[in-house]
Enzyme design. Sequence first.
Site, mmCIF file in Angstrom:
data_model
loop_
_atom_site.group_PDB
_atom_site.id
_atom_site.type_symbol
_atom_site.label_atom_id
_atom_site.label_comp_id
_atom_site.label_asym_id
_atom_site.label_seq_id
_atom_site.Cartn_x
_atom_site.Cartn_y
_atom_site.Cartn_z
ATOM 1 N N LYS A 144 -15.577 -8.053 5.654
ATOM 2 C CA LYS A 144 -14.841 -8.999 6.516
ATOM 3 C C LYS A 144 -14.741 -7.882 7.871
ATOM 4 O O LYS A 144 -14.617 -6.975 7.819
ATOM 5 C CB LYS A 144 -13.556 -9.119 6.125
ATOM 6 C CG LYS A 144 -13.643 -10.210 4.890
ATOM 7 C CD LYS A 144 -12.198 -10.635 4.537
ATOM 8 C CE LYS A 144 -12.074 -9.512 3.192
ATOM 9 N NZ LYS A 144 -10.752 -9.363 2.749
ATOM 10 N N SER B 60 -2.590 -7.773 3.075
ATOM 11 C CA SER B 60 -2.899 -7.657 4.585
ATOM 12 C C SER B 60 -3.330 -9.018 5.182
ATOM 13 O O SER B 60 -2.881 -9.172 6.322
ATOM 14 C CB SER B 60 -4.241 -6.611 5.026
ATOM 15 O OG SER B 60 -3.824 -5.350 4.204
ATOM 16 N N HIS C 281 0.891 -1.139 -0.051
ATOM 17 C CA HIS C 281 -0.046 0.029 0.112
ATOM 18 C C HIS C 281 0.708 1.374 -0.046
ATOM 19 O O HIS C 281 0.514 2.487 -0.755
ATOM 20 C CB HIS C 281 -0.789 0.204 1.273
ATOM 21 C CG HIS C 281 -1.708 -1.133 1.496
ATOM 22 N ND1 HIS C 281 -1.983 -1.644 2.479
ATOM 23 C CD2 HIS C 281 -2.700 -1.567 0.616
ATOM 24 C CE1 HIS C 281 -2.882 -2.649 2.426
ATOM 25 N NE2 HIS C 281 -3.606 -2.312 1.341
ATOM 26 N N ARG D 199 -2.267 -6.384 -8.328
ATOM 27 C CA ARG D 199 -1.068 -7.212 -8.044
ATOM 28 C C ARG D 199 -1.029 -8.471 -9.038
ATOM 29 O O ARG D 199 0.013 -8.752 -9.356
ATOM 30 C CB ARG D 199 -1.239 -7.823 -6.703
ATOM 31 C CG ARG D 199 -0.929 -7.052 -5.552
ATOM 32 C CD ARG D 199 -1.457 -7.365 -4.237
ATOM 33 N NE ARG D 199 -2.913 -7.492 -4.115
ATOM 34 C CZ ARG D 199 -3.569 -7.425 -3.140
ATOM 35 N NH1 ARG D 199 -3.009 -7.830 -2.034
ATOM 36 N NH2 ARG D 199 -4.926 -7.383 -3.179
HETATM 37 P P1 ADP Z 1 -9.473 -4.118 -0.080
HETATM 38 O O1 ADP Z 1 -10.271 -2.921 -0.668
HETATM 39 O O2 ADP Z 1 -9.932 -5.358 -1.033
HETATM 40 O O3 ADP Z 1 -9.811 -4.355 1.480
HETATM 41 P P2 ADP Z 1 -6.896 -3.374 0.474
HETATM 42 O O4 ADP Z 1 -7.242 -2.316 1.570
HETATM 43 O O5 ADP Z 1 -6.032 -4.702 0.824
HETATM 44 O O6 ADP Z 1 -7.999 -3.699 -0.325
HETATM 45 O O7 ADP Z 1 -6.021 -2.611 -0.406
HETATM 46 C C1 ADP Z 1 -6.545 -1.510 -1.234
HETATM 47 C C2 ADP Z 1 -5.941 -1.543 -2.602
HETATM 48 O O8 ADP Z 1 -4.623 -1.740 -2.618
HETATM 49 C C3 ADP Z 1 -6.333 -2.571 -3.365
HETATM 50 O O9 ADP Z 1 -6.658 -1.790 -4.672
HETATM 51 C C4 ADP Z 1 -5.363 -3.469 -3.610
HETATM 52 O O10 ADP Z 1 -5.326 -4.202 -4.774
HETATM 53 C C5 ADP Z 1 -4.144 -2.584 -3.360
HETATM 54 N N1 ADP Z 1 -2.937 -3.410 -2.703
HETATM 55 C C6 ADP Z 1 -2.983 -4.156 -1.824
HETATM 56 N N2 ADP Z 1 -1.593 -4.807 -1.543
HETATM 57 C C7 ADP Z 1 -1.079 -4.288 -2.621
HETATM 58 C C8 ADP Z 1 0.157 -4.469 -3.155
HETATM 59 N N3 ADP Z 1 1.062 -5.232 -2.442
HETATM 60 N N4 ADP Z 1 1.039 -4.034 -4.160
HETATM 61 C C9 ADP Z 1 -0.148 -3.228 -4.935
HETATM 62 N N5 ADP Z 1 -1.440 -2.901 -4.614
HETATM 63 C C10 ADP Z 1 -1.660 -3.532 -3.587
#
Ligand code: ADP
Length: 163
Positions: free
Chosen positions: A41, A129, A17, A90
Amino acid sequence: MKTALYPGSFDPVTYGHLDIIKRASLMFDKVIVAVMCNSAKTPLFTLDERVKMLEESVKDLDNVIIESFDGLLINYCKEKNIHIVIRGLRAITDFEYELQIAQTNKELSHNEVDTVFLTTNLKYSYLSSSVVKEIASYNGDITPCVPPSIADKLYKKFGYTRT
Ligand code: ADP
């Protein structure tokens, strides 16, 4: 002024992130990182904890601010007068879901909200995460995944003390 919104659960924020946030901060005048409180979740960290961890992690980026929101993303964009949403990609598995959400947001907003995708930095492509929480729950090494202060908080959540 070009402002972009980066929404997510950030439960907790990872180096993946943070890489997206840093790159977006170079592309836009202002980046609002918006922590969603209506996640399907049950999160490990409270909304307040997730916001605080992000604030601490981006304190050196002057044009990045952290906020939280509830409800539909397009309503929040309208309220803030934002037309660009950032999401990270990703793998192809992210793409199918993200494309659907991006098209939904474009339709629902009557073409007012577009999504900009930033592809992952290869060294963080495996990071999510959920993976970080899984490793921490078994007291595994998460130093390559999250900043040290966040690693401490994760280990504490799972009842481990590390030095
Ligand atoms: P969600 O909205 O599915 O709960 P997250 O909070 O985990 O997603 O992530 C927010 C955004 O960051 C999403 O667009 C996700 O694809 C992106 N993201 C998460 N981890 C990575 C990573 N390692 N590299 C690039 N983008 C990421």
